[in-house]
Design a protein around this motif. Sequence first.
Motif, short mmCIF file in Angstrom:
data_model
loop_
_atom_site.label_atom_id
_atom_site.label_comp_id
_atom_site.label_asym_id
_atom_site.label_seq_id
_atom_site.Cartn_x
_atom_site.Cartn_y
_atom_site.Cartn_z
N ALA A 54 14.96 1.11 43.57
CA ALA A 54 15.08 1.32 45.01
C ALA A 54 15.98 0.25 45.63
N MET A 55 15.83 -1.00 45.16
CA MET A 55 16.63 -2.08 45.75
C MET A 55 18.09 -1.93 45.37
N ILE A 56 18.37 -1.72 44.07
CA ILE A 56 19.77 -1.61 43.63
C ILE A 56 20.45 -0.42 44.31
N ALA A 57 19.77 0.72 44.33
CA ALA A 57 20.41 1.91 44.88
C ALA A 57 20.62 1.78 46.39
N SER A 58 19.68 1.15 47.11
CA SER A 58 19.88 1.05 48.55
C SER A 58 21.00 0.06 48.87
N ILE A 59 21.09 -1.02 48.10
CA ILE A 59 22.18 -1.98 48.33
C ILE A 59 23.53 -1.33 48.01
N LEU A 60 23.57 -0.60 46.87
CA LEU A 60 24.81 0.08 46.48
C LEU A 60 25.23 1.09 47.54
N LEU A 87 16.75 -1.95 53.96
CA LEU A 87 15.30 -1.94 53.81
C LEU A 87 14.72 -0.54 54.02
N LEU A 88 15.27 0.17 54.98
CA LEU A 88 14.77 1.53 55.24
C LEU A 88 15.04 2.44 54.03
N LEU A 89 16.26 2.35 53.48
CA LEU A 89 16.59 3.16 52.30
C LEU A 89 15.73 2.74 51.11
N PHE A 90 15.47 1.44 51.03
CA PHE A 90 14.62 0.92 49.96
C PHE A 90 13.24 1.58 50.01
N VAL A 91 12.65 1.58 51.18
CA VAL A 91 11.32 2.18 51.34
C VAL A 91 11.36 3.67 51.01
N PHE A 92 12.40 4.32 51.49
CA PHE A 92 12.58 5.76 51.24
C PHE A 92 12.65 6.03 49.73
N LEU A 93 13.39 5.18 49.01
CA LEU A 93 13.62 5.42 47.59
C LEU A 93 12.43 5.06 46.70
N ALA A 107 22.54 7.02 35.32
CA ALA A 107 22.37 8.30 36.01
C ALA A 107 21.32 8.19 37.11
N THR A 108 20.26 7.44 36.84
CA THR A 108 19.18 7.29 37.82
C THR A 108 19.68 6.62 39.09
N ILE A 109 20.37 5.49 38.91
CA ILE A 109 20.81 4.73 40.08
C ILE A 109 21.93 5.48 40.80
N LEU A 110 22.79 6.10 40.03
CA LEU A 110 23.87 6.89 40.65
C LEU A 110 23.28 7.98 41.56
N THR A 111 22.31 8.71 41.04
CA THR A 111 21.75 9.81 41.82
C THR A 111 20.97 9.30 43.03
N MET A 112 20.25 8.20 42.85
CA MET A 112 19.49 7.66 43.98
C MET A 112 20.44 7.17 45.08
N THR A 113 21.54 6.55 44.66
CA THR A 113 22.52 6.09 45.63
C THR A 113 23.10 7.27 46.41
N TYR A 114 23.44 8.30 45.66
CA TYR A 114 23.99 9.51 46.27
C TYR A 114 23.01 10.11 47.27
N LEU A 115 21.73 10.09 46.86
CA LEU A 115 20.67 10.70 47.66
C LEU A 115 20.58 10.08 49.05
N VAL A 116 20.76 8.77 49.16
CA VAL A 116 20.56 8.11 50.46
C VAL A 116 21.87 7.83 51.19
N TRP A 117 22.98 8.19 50.59
CA TRP A 117 24.28 7.92 51.22
C TRP A 117 24.38 8.50 52.63
N PRO A 118 24.04 9.76 52.83
CA PRO A 118 24.12 10.31 54.19
C PRO A 118 23.25 9.54 55.18
N TYR A 119 22.08 9.09 54.73
CA TYR A 119 21.22 8.30 55.62
C TYR A 119 21.91 6.99 55.98
N ALA A 120 22.57 6.39 54.99
CA ALA A 120 23.27 5.14 55.25
C ALA A 120 24.35 5.36 56.31
N VAL A 121 25.07 6.48 56.20
CA VAL A 121 26.12 6.76 57.19
C VAL A 121 25.50 6.86 58.58
#
Lengths: 310, 366
Positions: free
Chosen positions: A82-88, A241-247, A181-195
């Motif tokens: 969750a932390m790596i993917a939200s930071i990425l 932090l919000l993406l972290f909690v989400f993930l 693959a796991t981190i890639l997909t998680m990053t992709y998953l929250v990208w729109p939220y990050a925007v």
Amino acid sequence: MSKAAALPTRLAKVAYIGAVLAMCITPFLLVFAISFGEKIEGAAWVWGFQFDNYKRFFVGADYPNSISFLYLKFLWYSLYYAMIASILAVATCFPFVWLMTRLSRRAQTVWLVFFLASLTLSEVFVVMGWDILLSNRSGLPALFKETGLTDLLKETGWFDVLRSWGLASPRNVRFKPTEFATILTMTYLVWPYAVILLYPPLSKINNEIIEAARTMGAGPVTVVRTVVLPMVRTPIVGTVLLLFVFLLGAYVTIAVFAAPEKHTLSISVYEAVRGATLNAPFGSAQAIILLIAAAVVLVFSRMALERGEK
Amino acid sequence: MPFKSTAKTINRRTLLKTSAGAGFAAASGLLGSPAIAQNRSISVGAYGGYFEDSLKEHVYPKFTEATGIIVNSVTQPDSTSWLQTMNQALKAGNVPADLSMHTPLNLLKGERLGGIFAPINTGNVSGVDMVSEDFIHASDAGVLGVGVFSYYSSMVVNSDEVDPVPASWAEFWDTGRFEASLGLPKNVNFKFLDVVAATFFGGVDALRSHDGIVATVEKASELHPNVALWFSAESQMEQALKNFDVVGGMYFHDVAGLMASDGHPIASVFPKEGCPIDFNSWTLSVGSGKAAEAEEFIAFTSQPDIQSLMARKIGTAPVIDPAKTDLTQEELSAVAGTPAIKSPYEVYLDDETFITETWDRMVAKG
């Protein structure tokens, strides 16, 4: 008249707040209460008050005959992914949103609508898409093979390096199950939220400030680094932090892309509660510990942020 | 369906042989029942998707034709969650279905929980003596379950890549042949442990002690370098086999056969140690007022021609002596094989937490 009217209004207010609180707290209290329940071997579970489920989390069910840190490992992977993917996600999204806010109003609206629309893609759809893209015969590995890249890797010796990293089978490269693959997909998953989360603070930054910095001789990168970033540090950390909690709750991504030795608590909780063992008490205990761990991360991040601002 | 996986708890046939949604199936089942008061009827639970659809298409109409009893189909998501649903509904005074389908494990669970399954008076079920004793669940209270179908999990290999096919499960331990190439079930309930016990420890009785479980799990852990996929949903394994992500492993015998007949280079093998057999049973709900109809229904599905029909249309293996059916040798080997490894179900219940966690630790290297 005012008094007569105020009483029902006040009552309605109290009832409303009471209802909201009940809706928020009841499920949580229920999970908390169940976490002390007792598992009956070969059947379901009964209410109780004992700490075996919490003990099992830290040392395993067979303790003291043997000790196991299995669930601590799952907790670690929950936090880690969750932390790596939200930071990425925030790191890769920031330049994009910054450039987007410098576009015309009309173009910005189009982009925002696009990202809002993409939120309708559920985790299941996103995972399905990446699953196809990373599969042996339909995705990247097929591309590697067809273009001769696999053979090239084999000739140059890089293939063995990939194999030692777990990114290849004896036949071809493979991307699942892998951390990649796991981190890639998680990053992709929250990208729109990050925007969507980064857009409001970045769009508020006035062009005049940027122009002022530019006229004093700062290049575009320097402007972003020394002017923009400090202005939006708090929203950036908040978004992470919000993406972290989400993930932390990601389930399908982990189930499909992570190897079992790198699974997370969300999988383990589900298996305990809905899996064949019907062990809701142990599932609840794991959920409570995940919640506490998430809260600790949030509190520490907040403290770090405040210290940084002083 | 017969096994309870993790996550999505995917009923095997729903995903495999994609069919109309279970919700639609349930709705059409209700629509199909005319509300004529004097008609006798019974509600029957079955795993939603292809399985329930097939029963509704091929079996229930024949039953209604033969007995005049109308079947209202109830969609079960699986056995385990359905047991929970039944438990809660029955406590609240509702009967979710007169008859339900359950795995042997959940039958035992339900028996221990109590107040869920009513005894079936097998004296009134004609032909029940044809059903093999292995598939009859007798308890102190009477018979709680009568087998309706069985199925095998077999060794599957990609016949292009793996030639000759292994004669023993032990060959899977050969890293020279199978490095990062196997797909095995992640969940202990899928009974791969039974295979390890049968292959290296003289039989499943080895699992009847903690030391035996630990030794068997340790043997299984030697497979790690060869396992490319620990699947939790069967669709994962199906995809992996089709994509060549794996070239061998354990999967459903009948589905592997279907994939082969679709042109995939897949062979289902019965090595010398055999393959795990599992089955599902009809159970009668406590509080159901339809015991007589249930007895007629169970008698009907135990008939040789219905057992053959299910083998042909759904791919299940008979619970009666195959010689009594009119299945050809070819039809029979599409759904069954020998020898069968019979699971020590009590171990998976009495030592539930121990066997689950010991296995999970092995899979997760924890």
